[in-house]
Design a protein around this motif. Structure first.
Motif, PDB file in Angstrom:
ATOM      1  N   ASP A 114       0.803  -1.224   0.000  1.00 18.92           N
ATOM      2  CA  ASP A 114       0.000   0.000   0.000  1.00 18.92           C
ATOM      3  C   ASP A 114       0.834   1.271   0.000  1.00 18.92           C
ATOM      4  O   ASP A 114       0.310   2.358  -0.186  1.00 18.92           O
ATOM      5  CB  ASP A 114      -0.932  -0.004   1.225  1.00 18.92           C
ATOM      6  CG  ASP A 114      -0.162  -0.186   2.534  1.00 18.92           C
ATOM      7  OD1 ASP A 114       1.084  -0.324   2.484  1.00 18.92           O
ATOM      8  OD2 ASP A 114      -0.801  -0.199   3.604  1.00 18.92           O
ATOM      9  N   HIS A 115       2.140   1.148   0.244  1.00 21.76           N
ATOM     10  CA  HIS A 115       2.960   2.349   0.398  1.00 21.76           C
ATOM     11  C   HIS A 115       4.419   1.975   0.118  1.00 21.76           C
ATOM     12  O   HIS A 115       4.843   0.860   0.414  1.00 21.76           O
ATOM     13  CB  HIS A 115       2.818   2.868   1.844  1.00 21.76           C
ATOM     14  CG  HIS A 115       3.404   4.227   2.048  1.00 21.76           C
ATOM     15  ND1 HIS A 115       4.747   4.429   2.247  1.00 21.76           N
ATOM     16  CD2 HIS A 115       2.822   5.449   2.091  1.00 21.76           C
ATOM     17  CE1 HIS A 115       4.969   5.727   2.396  1.00 21.76           C
ATOM     18  NE2 HIS A 115       3.821   6.375   2.306  1.00 21.76           N
ATOM     19  N   GLU A 117       6.994   2.707   1.682  1.00 19.37           N
ATOM     20  CA  GLU A 117       7.693   2.336   2.916  1.00 19.37           C
ATOM     21  C   GLU A 117       7.354   0.885   3.311  1.00 19.37           C
ATOM     22  O   GLU A 117       8.227   0.150   3.784  1.00 19.37           O
ATOM     23  CB  GLU A 117       7.326   3.318   4.031  1.00 19.37           C
ATOM     24  CG  GLU A 117       7.950   3.036   5.383  1.00 19.37           C
ATOM     25  CD  GLU A 117       9.477   3.097   5.410  1.00 19.37           C
ATOM     26  OE1 GLU A 117      10.077   3.700   4.509  1.00 19.37           O
ATOM     27  OE2 GLU A 117      10.055   2.511   6.342  1.00 19.37           O
ATOM     28  N   THR A 118       6.108   0.488   3.084  1.00 22.63           N
ATOM     29  CA  THR A 118       5.748  -0.912   3.336  1.00 22.63           C
ATOM     30  C   THR A 118       6.550  -1.820   2.405  1.00 22.63           C
ATOM     31  O   THR A 118       7.050  -2.877   2.817  1.00 22.63           O
ATOM     32  CB  THR A 118       4.242  -1.153   3.101  1.00 22.63           C
ATOM     33  OG1 THR A 118       3.513  -0.075   3.668  1.00 22.63           O
ATOM     34  CG2 THR A 118       3.788  -2.465   3.706  1.00 22.63           C
ATOM     35  N   ARG A 120       9.464  -1.216   1.190  1.00 17.01           N
ATOM     36  CA  ARG A 120      10.851  -1.264   1.655  1.00 17.01           C
ATOM     37  C   ARG A 120      11.004  -2.280   2.784  1.00 17.01           C
ATOM     38  O   ARG A 120      11.929  -3.073   2.809  1.00 17.01           O
ATOM     39  CB  ARG A 120      11.287   0.122   2.125  1.00 17.01           C
ATOM     40  CG  ARG A 120      12.769   0.246   2.395  1.00 17.01           C
ATOM     41  CD  ARG A 120      13.101   1.547   3.099  1.00 17.01           C
ATOM     42  NE  ARG A 120      12.538   1.646   4.428  1.00 17.01           N
ATOM     43  CZ  ARG A 120      13.001   1.000   5.499  1.00 17.01           C
ATOM     44  NH1 ARG A 120      14.049   0.204   5.388  1.00 17.01           N
ATOM     45  NH2 ARG A 120      12.418   1.123   6.674  1.00 17.01           N
ATOM     46  N   ARG A 121      10.040  -2.242   3.706  1.00 13.57           N
ATOM     47  CA  ARG A 121      10.118  -3.185   4.825  1.00 13.57           C
ATOM     48  C   ARG A 121       9.932  -4.623   4.360  1.00 13.57           C
ATOM     49  O   ARG A 121      10.586  -5.543   4.864  1.00 13.57           O
ATOM     50  CB  ARG A 121       9.042  -2.863   5.852  1.00 13.57           C
ATOM     51  CG  ARG A 121       9.315  -1.565   6.538  1.00 13.57           C
ATOM     52  CD  ARG A 121       8.213  -1.283   7.499  1.00 13.57           C
ATOM     53  NE  ARG A 121       8.404   0.033   8.085  1.00 13.57           N
ATOM     54  CZ  ARG A 121       7.675   0.476   9.086  1.00 13.57           C
ATOM     55  NH1 ARG A 121       6.723  -0.278   9.614  1.00 13.57           N
ATOM     56  NH2 ARG A 121       7.896   1.665   9.567  1.00 13.57           N
ATOM     57  N   VAL A 678      31.683   3.484 -12.009  1.00 12.48           N
ATOM     58  CA  VAL A 678      32.843   2.843 -11.400  1.00 12.48           C
ATOM     59  C   VAL A 678      32.374   1.580 -10.689  1.00 12.48           C
ATOM     60  O   VAL A 678      31.513   1.629  -9.808  1.00 12.48           O
ATOM     61  CB  VAL A 678      33.528   3.794 -10.396  1.00 12.48           C
ATOM     62  CG1 VAL A 678      34.708   3.104  -9.731  1.00 12.48           C
ATOM     63  CG2 VAL A 678      33.976   5.067 -11.096  1.00 12.48           C
ATOM     64  N   ARG A 685      30.052   1.799  -7.501  1.00 13.63           N
ATOM     65  CA  ARG A 685      30.420   2.695  -6.398  1.00 13.63           C
ATOM     66  C   ARG A 685      29.848   4.086  -6.544  1.00 13.63           C
ATOM     67  O   ARG A 685      30.015   4.911  -5.650  1.00 13.63           O
ATOM     68  CB  ARG A 685      31.953   2.796  -6.298  1.00 13.63           C
ATOM     69  CG  ARG A 685      32.616   1.502  -5.914  1.00 13.63           C
ATOM     70  CD  ARG A 685      32.045   0.999  -4.601  1.00 13.63           C
ATOM     71  NE  ARG A 685      32.445  -0.373  -4.346  1.00 13.63           N
ATOM     72  CZ  ARG A 685      33.438  -0.715  -3.535  1.00 13.63           C
ATOM     73  NH1 ARG A 685      34.097   0.205  -2.901  1.00 13.63           N
ATOM     74  NH2 ARG A 685      33.735  -1.987  -3.360  1.00 13.63           N
ATOM     75  N   ASN A 686      29.241   4.369  -7.650  1.00 13.01           N
ATOM     76  CA  ASN A 686      28.776   5.749  -7.835  1.00 13.01           C
ATOM     77  C   ASN A 686      27.369   5.794  -8.430  1.00 13.01           C
ATOM     78  O   ASN A 686      27.112   6.487  -9.396  1.00 13.01           O
ATOM     79  CB  ASN A 686      29.765   6.551  -8.692  1.00 13.01           C
ATOM     80  CG  ASN A 686      30.013   5.925 -10.053  1.00 13.01           C
ATOM     81  OD1 ASN A 686      29.735   4.748 -10.270  1.00 13.01           O
ATOM     82  ND2 ASN A 686      30.544   6.712 -10.968  1.00 13.01           N
ATOM     83  N   SER A 688      24.751   7.360  -8.107  1.00 13.72           N
ATOM     84  CA  SER A 688      23.988   8.562  -7.767  1.00 13.72           C
ATOM     85  C   SER A 688      24.534   9.703  -8.605  1.00 13.72           C
ATOM     86  O   SER A 688      25.658   9.629  -9.113  1.00 13.72           O
ATOM     87  CB  SER A 688      24.173   8.915  -6.288  1.00 13.72           C
ATOM     88  OG  SER A 688      25.475   9.434  -6.084  1.00 13.72           O
ATOM     89  N   PHE A 689      23.743  10.776  -8.704  1.00 11.68           N
ATOM     90  CA  PHE A 689      24.237  11.935  -9.449  1.00 11.68           C
ATOM     91  C   PHE A 689      25.191  12.782  -8.606  1.00 11.68           C
ATOM     92  O   PHE A 689      25.699  13.796  -9.079  1.00 11.68           O
ATOM     93  CB  PHE A 689      23.070  12.776  -9.964  1.00 11.68           C
ATOM     94  CG  PHE A 689      22.418  12.190 -11.196  1.00 11.68           C
ATOM     95  CD1 PHE A 689      23.023  11.157 -11.899  1.00 11.68           C
ATOM     96  CD2 PHE A 689      21.214  12.681 -11.670  1.00 11.68           C
ATOM     97  CE1 PHE A 689      22.441  10.626 -13.040  1.00 11.68           C
ATOM     98  CE2 PHE A 689      20.616  12.162 -12.807  1.00 11.68           C
ATOM     99  CZ  PHE A 689      21.232  11.135 -13.493  1.00 11.68           C
ATOM    100  N   THR A 690      25.428  12.357  -7.364  1.00 12.55           N
ATOM    101  CA  THR A 690      26.499  12.990  -6.602  1.00 12.55           C
ATOM    102  C   THR A 690      27.833  12.553  -7.179  1.00 12.55           C
ATOM    103  O   THR A 690      28.790  13.330  -7.239  1.00 12.55           O
ATOM    104  CB  THR A 690      26.442  12.538  -5.128  1.00 12.55           C
ATOM    105  OG1 THR A 690      25.150  12.820  -4.629  1.00 12.55           O
ATOM    106  CG2 THR A 690      27.489  13.250  -4.292  1.00 12.55           C
ATOM    107  N   ASP A 691      27.900  11.316  -7.585  1.00 10.13           N
ATOM    108  CA  ASP A 691      29.178  10.743  -7.989  1.00 10.13           C
ATOM    109  C   ASP A 691      29.241  10.311  -9.445  1.00 10.13           C
ATOM    110  O   ASP A 691      30.325  10.166  -9.992  1.00 10.13           O
ATOM    111  CB  ASP A 691      29.516   9.546  -7.093  1.00 10.13           C
ATOM    112  CG  ASP A 691      30.097   9.997  -5.768  1.00 10.13           C
ATOM    113  OD1 ASP A 691      30.842  10.974  -5.774  1.00 10.13           O
ATOM    114  OD2 ASP A 691      29.782   9.375  -4.738  1.00 10.13           O
ATOM    115  N   LEU A 693      28.913  11.851 -12.593  1.00  9.54           N
ATOM    116  CA  LEU A 693      28.836  13.274 -12.933  1.00  9.54           C
ATOM    117  C   LEU A 693      28.413  13.469 -14.379  1.00  9.54           C
ATOM    118  O   LEU A 693      28.971  12.861 -15.290  1.00  9.54           O
ATOM    119  CB  LEU A 693      30.181  13.940 -12.690  1.00  9.54           C
ATOM    120  CG  LEU A 693      30.661  13.912 -11.234  1.00  9.54           C
ATOM    121  CD1 LEU A 693      31.999  14.605 -11.115  1.00  9.54           C
ATOM    122  CD2 LEU A 693      29.632  14.554 -10.313  1.00  9.54           C
ATOM    123  N   LEU A 694      27.439  14.343 -14.549  1.00 14.63           N
ATOM    124  CA  LEU A 694      26.991  14.762 -15.874  1.00 14.63           C
ATOM    125  C   LEU A 694      27.420  16.211 -16.078  1.00 14.63           C
ATOM    126  O   LEU A 694      27.539  16.954 -15.114  1.00 14.63           O
ATOM    127  CB  LEU A 694      25.459  14.687 -15.958  1.00 14.63           C
ATOM    128  CG  LEU A 694      24.866  13.299 -15.743  1.00 14.63           C
ATOM    129  CD1 LEU A 694      23.375  13.399 -15.487  1.00 14.63           C
ATOM    130  CD2 LEU A 694      25.132  12.439 -16.957  1.00 14.63           C
TER     131      LEU A 694
END
Ligand SMILES: Cc1cc2nc3c(=O)[nH]c(=O)nc-3n(C[C@H](O)[C@H](O)[C@H](O)COP(=O)(O)OP(=O)(O)OC[C@H]3O[C@@H](n4cnc5c(N)ncnc54)[C@H](O)[C@@H]3O)c2cc1C
Lengths: 770, 291
Positions: A114-115, A117-118, A120-121, A678, A685-686, A688-691, A693-694
């Motif tokens: 239903d959600h 978060e559910t 994920r659990r 990487v 290891r990367n 995310s758009f933190t690591d 890089l675009l």
């Protein structure tokens, strides 16, 4: 700044810079992307993924997940009613892993709840016991035959050689090197998302999905669901970019399975981190090339060896490899060739289609080689290329004869003639933000050297090796209004802009309605391989012409003239004598014409064991020039300008072409200097758009461009696809410019891998390869 | 989940005292990334977690210039967008340069100096500047107020001296008289995490030179040996430095770093970058010498 005039518009026919119908909605944030789909009562789906690159699954216990309130369904491989595996070419990828996992991120189970978060659990509650196995991570070990098989189909996804001409020929001048290309991600902004709505009674399902090819998805989904294709209806949801990453199945089957089991709509969204695991990437590759040339710089032979890491599953690796090796020569004549290519399976992330499709990797190698040849022959980089350009009628290393227009010499010369940036390093006011390092304020003007680099490319258009990737379109004219229907995935390339332009041109109407893009009409093939303007454009054109022919017959009968004497003039129908002139709206009042047409390109064939055969349909050409400022001591770069002249056949919408050229160059720039997934020990290891890089606004330079218009007789509208070429040779042009800058700084640059990292520029030793 | 939105500092402190485990939220640009990436979970639907949102607390969002003390007192909630503009840019230029390197305009509009300090990432861009300027941080709780050097506040990677029930009230930054600047290396020209960074700050009347490094150790590193060397070598009358001395200054700074290899960079590159940045910063501070 662009040298291209996007003009003023009167009617949005072919040649006008018609605006995207979804443009304003996208800018204002009201466009509905696939991740915006949902509604009350729609359940959320989520996927459990492998944490190991290679492991045997000993036990899966989903019962703890079922006990969580709000969990509606938990499914594993046991719940797949149809075919257990899927794939675009080989069906070797499990819907859910059940015995072995082969990459970090491989799906093992899915839940609906239903959600989020559910979900994920529930995922966290599922118990999976693994016996961790040694991963196969070295493609060379697979080539050498020393790696254990990690899949029943074996680890060699394709081995293909090309032998052409006389392999014993040698040249006065020989240059060679080994090049590495890192794994690039398509990094579309609109994450994977889908909404599956089961039919009442469970006899079918409707899937709203951001994809590149509705009908191919449908086939694979239906097979896995154990349904007939007609029971699965696909509707294109708003696509936020694709670049090849939506060609393979990701969440399609999982979402449909959950919805069908529950008899309730289910939506699934990937997060950015999950997206990096959930779609295929550009193949990392190692390419050795040796060019032989005369003292005058004429190429006499190329030798090459390609090793592409396909990751855990086949996807389109075999076709990507074919593209790479058949483009070994680039846009240059080459009478003799010895090429060996491998695409292999490892426990890395699966790789498949990405803008440029194998040619990106080959081009970085052959263009780096051309610069080496230029240096060895004492020629400048434009001259060496012009001396070797291919022409229509030339035989390629596959034995295939270049049939289409091949204005590569014009591309090179026009690129070289485009204006250079008129500002010195840092601009007239020495703005630190405009130096390498940008906002980091790392350099002063005196630390920076400017370099110039050139590169050129050839790219096949449409699918190859005997594949009939036809496209279908339906055109209906009623009361002066045209309705077009097609299954062409609009992934941002602008077919929804182009199709109405075609209809206006052919039929002399202004009002064109686009029907929903879904599987309610025949296949359009994939929005990839720079093919939709040619293929779906061809289909829309043919359907519109069929309707126009019927309209002319109707008018001819009514007005007692010959149908053959009629033509469209603006929004009117006129006859040769000039006696008849009436508007299309009036002519079509009260009648309806409805025609569906397929467009097929000329057939191609497989390569034989020596890599000979007419395997490609047609080619487009492009040249790039990059101006780059480099800080050699910190290894930082700032691309100052990219200039390009591209073989487009005919410009059907200047603004759209500008968009493709600039966007493609941004992606090529990304591969040149920053974009790389990487993986260490088989783990990303990367993610995310933190690591990952675009390029940002401060990284992307102005583009100056010129369109080389030589209408292509083989193409239905005279236009070639323009989507991929910008990405291909922009990368080597930028790297060549970095090398040039470094030479001026008195350095000896190798730079034989992309992306070029700061350590590569300053010459600090590379990290050990992983 | 309960979200408290106090509109005064007293209210915030009271909320914090009443909810020992409450999570503070300023601009959310670090916190929400942790939530999105699953590093931090808020029990759902309701297990009694409390968030205290600080953006409506006016005391935290303001700053003052204490002229006699020659300090700028930054409320913890002052954003990077405020810091990168005049008048703060003129008072603490190195902090403004660091501010300009933080993320994108959207991030700088939301992200705060207090959030940066509380997160205490090795790559936090404000931290080398605060360390170089010998800034102090003031912590407030229902039990009272305490002040300590920022350098002592930072204990390790994402570890600080902040105690439960405490919040960062303000950061007191000395206003120096001399050149100061910040440099940051990343693989992109904007919006990038530092692979290495450096701040050099000088105070001419007191003949002081400070250098602090970011992203090359678990927390910010000051380099006393390099600082001492520079103080001795700079020509304080002409305000110049020899090129060779600048190189040596860079070498000494790099020697103080303790970088690691990770997916962003190698330790070797980080050490090299620190040396180059330190050298260039010193030459910007004392530009008269030969390159
Ligand atoms: C896209 C993006 C780019 C970024 N780029 C950079 C960058 O270039 N350089 C950089 O340094 N950072 C960067 N960041 C990180 C972040 O923006 C900064 O660290 C910012 O200063 C955090 O401030 P905030 O107000 O958003 O903190 P929040 O996210 O609100 O809080 C961060 C932490 O501080 C705590 N906290 C907040 N206020 C207080 C207080 N008054 N007292 C005690 N604890 C408190 C919170 O509980 C939380 O643990 C980036 C983030 C994003 C999303």
């Amino acid at each position: 700044m662009s040298a291209v005039d996007t003009g003023t518009r009167t009617r949005d026919v072919l040649g006008a810079s018609a605006l995207r119908p979804d443009g304003i909605a996208k800018v204002q944030g009201t466009f509905q992307f696939s991740s915006d789909l949902g509604g009350d009562g729609v359940l959320w789906g989520a996927t459990l993924r492998s944490p190991h690159p290679h492991a045997r699954i000993i036990r899966i216990d989903v019962s703890p997940a079922w006990k969580i309130a709000g969990v509606e369904s938990v499914i594993t491989a046991d719940d797949v009613p149809g075919q257990m595996t899927y794939g675009l070419i080989d069906q070797d990828q499990p819907v859910f892993a059940s015995d072995v996992v082969r990459f970090v991120g491989e799906p093992i189970a899915a839940v609906a709840a239903d959600h989020p978060e559910t979900c994920r659990r529930a995922l966290a509650a599922i118990v999976v016991e693994y016996e961790v196995l040694e991963p196969v991570l070295d493609p060379e070990a697979v080539v050498a035959g020393t790696a254990p098989a990690i899949h029943p189909n074996g680890n060699v996804l394709r081995h293909q050689r090309i032998l052409h001409g006389d392999p014993s020929v040698t040249g006065d001048i020989v240059v060679e090197a080994t090049y590495d290309i890192g794994m690039q991600d398509q990094a579309f902004l609109g994450l994977e998302a889908a909404l599956a709505i089961p039919d009442p009674g469970g006899g079918g399902v409707e899937l709203h999905i951001a994809t590149q090819w509705l009908h191919e998805d449908r086939k694979q989904i239906a097979d896995c669901l154990g349904m007939a294709p007609e029971q699965v209806r696909l509707v294109l949801a708003g696509v936020g970019g694709a670049f090849g990453a939506r060609e393979d199945i990701s969440l399609q089957v999982h979402t449909c399975l959950l919805a069908l089991r529950l008899g309730r709509p289910v939506r699934m969204h990937y997060s950015r981190a999950e997206s990096f695991l959930g779609h295929v990437h550009r193949h990392p590759a190692t390419i050795w090339m040796r060019h032989h040339a005369t003292a005058a710089g004429e190429i006499v032979k190329v030798e090459a060896r390609f090793v592409f890491d396909g990751g855990a599953y086949a996807s389109t690796s075999s076709a990507v490899l074919l593209n790479a090796i058949t483009h070994t020569q680039g846009p240059y004549r080459c009478p003799n060739a010895v090429v060996d290519g491998w695409a292999v399976r490892t426990n890395h992330l699966p790789c498949g289609a990405m803008r440029g499709f194998g040619v990106v990797q080959a081009c970085f190698a052959h263009e780096s080689q051309l610069d080496k040849l230029a240096e060895a022959c004492g020629l400048d980089p434009v001259e060496i290329r012009v001396r070797n350009v291919m022409h229509t009628g030339d035989r390629m290393i596959t034995g295939q004869v270049m049939q289409n227009v091949a204005p590569i010499e014009r591309c090179l010369r026009e690129t070289a003639a485009l204006p250079f940036p008129d500002e010195p390093v840092g601009g007239h006011d020495g703005d630190v933000m405009r130096l390498p390092g940008g906002a980091g304020r790392t350099a002063d003007v005196g630390h920076v050297y400017r370099g110039i680099g050139y590169a050129a490319a050839m790219k096949n258009l449409m699918y190859s090796e005997g594949f009939d990737d036809y496209s279908t379109a339906r055109c209906r004219l009623a009361d002066g209004v045209v309705t077009l229907k097609f299954a062409t995935a609009e992934v941002g390339q602008g077919f929804v802009t182009l199709a109405p332009q075609i209809a206006r041109d052919v039929l002399g109407v202004d009002e064109v309605v686009l029907d929903r893009i879904d599987t309610g009409v025949g296949s359009a093939g994939s929005s990839s391989a720079s093919r939709q303007t040619w293929m779906s454009g061809g289909a829309v054109n043919a359907a519109c012409i069929a309707v126009r022919d019927r309209l002319f017959e109707h008018v001819a009968a009514r007005h007692g003239v010959e149908a053959a004497s009629l033509r469209i003039d603006g929004i009117e129908i006129v006859d040769e004598s000039g006696a008849l002139r009436l508007s299309v709206a009036d002519a079509s009042a009260g009648v309806e014409f409805d025609e569906t047409r397929e467009y097929h390109h000329p057939p191609t064939e497989d390569l034989d064991e020596n890599g000979q055969g007419n395997c490609h349909t047609a080619f487009a050409f492009v040249a790039h020039r990059a101006v780059v400022d480099v800080d050699p001591d910190l290894g930082l770069v700032k691309v100052v300008q990219v200039a390009t002249a591209q073989d487009v056949g005919r410009v059907l919408n200047p603004l759209s072409v500008v968009g493709q050229v600039e966007g493609g160059i941004a992606q090529g720039l990304g591969l040149a200097v920053m974009e790389e997934i990487v993986q260490i020990d088989g783990r990303i290891r990367n993610a995310s758009f933190t690591d990952y890089l675009l390029p940002t606004m401060l990284d992307m330079p102005p583009v100056v461009m010129s369109f080389v218009e030589e209408p292509e007789p083989l193409a239905p509208l005279g236009a070639k696809g323009v989507g991929e070429p910008p990405t291909i040779s922009s990368t080597p042009a930028i790297v060549a410019a970095i090398r040039d800058a470094l030479r001026q700084a008195g350095r000896e640059p190798r730079l034989d891998r992309v992306p070029v990292r700061p350590i590569d520029i300053i010459g600090v030793h590379e990290r050990p390869r992983t | 989940m309960t979200v408290l939105v106090p509109t005064s500092l007293d209210e915030a402190i009271a909320g914090l005292a009443a909810n020992g485990g409450a999570t503070l939220l300023a601009g959310g640009t670090d916190l929400m990334v942790e939530v999105n990436e699953g590093h931090r979970h808020f029990p759902w639907p309701d297990d009694g977690a409390t968030i205290i949102a600080l953006h409506r607390v006016p005391e935290l969002a303001t700053w003052t210039y204490d002229v006699p003390a020659a300090t700028v007192v930054l409320g913890a909630g002052v954003t990077w967008a405020t810091i990168e503009q005049p008048p703060l840019r003129d008072l603490v230029p190195a902090l403004a340069e660091a501010a300009r390197t933080v993320g994108s305009p959207q991030i700088r509009n939301a992200g705060t100096v207090g959030g940066n300090l509380a997160t205490c990432s090795p790559a936090g861009d404000g931290l080398p500047v605060l360390a170089a300027l010998d800034a102090d941080v003031t912590l407030l709780s229902a039990g009272g107020r305490r002040t300590m050097p920022v350098r002592d506040f930072m204990l390790g990677v994402k570890r600080t001296a902040l105690q439960p029930g405490e919040l960062i009230e303000s950061i007191t930054v000395p206003v120096l008289q001399g050149w100061q600047g910040y440099s940051k290396v990343g693989v992109r020209n904007a919006m990038v995490i530092a692979t290495a960074s450096a701040c050099v700050a000088t105070d001419v009347p007191s003949r002081s030179i400070r250098i602090a490094l970011g992203s090359v150790a678990p927390t910010v590193v000051r380099c006393p040996v390099a600082e001492q060397f520079a103080v001795e070598r700079v020509d304080w009358d002409a305000l110049t430095v020899d090129a060779g001395d600048a190189v040596e200054f860079g070498r000494l700074a790099a020697a103080a770093s303790r970088p690691i290899d990770d997916h962003r960079s190698s330790a070797e590159y980080r050490r090299h970058a620190v040396a180059v940045m330190a050298q260039r910063l010193l030459q910007r501070a004392f530009p008269g010498g030969e390159r």
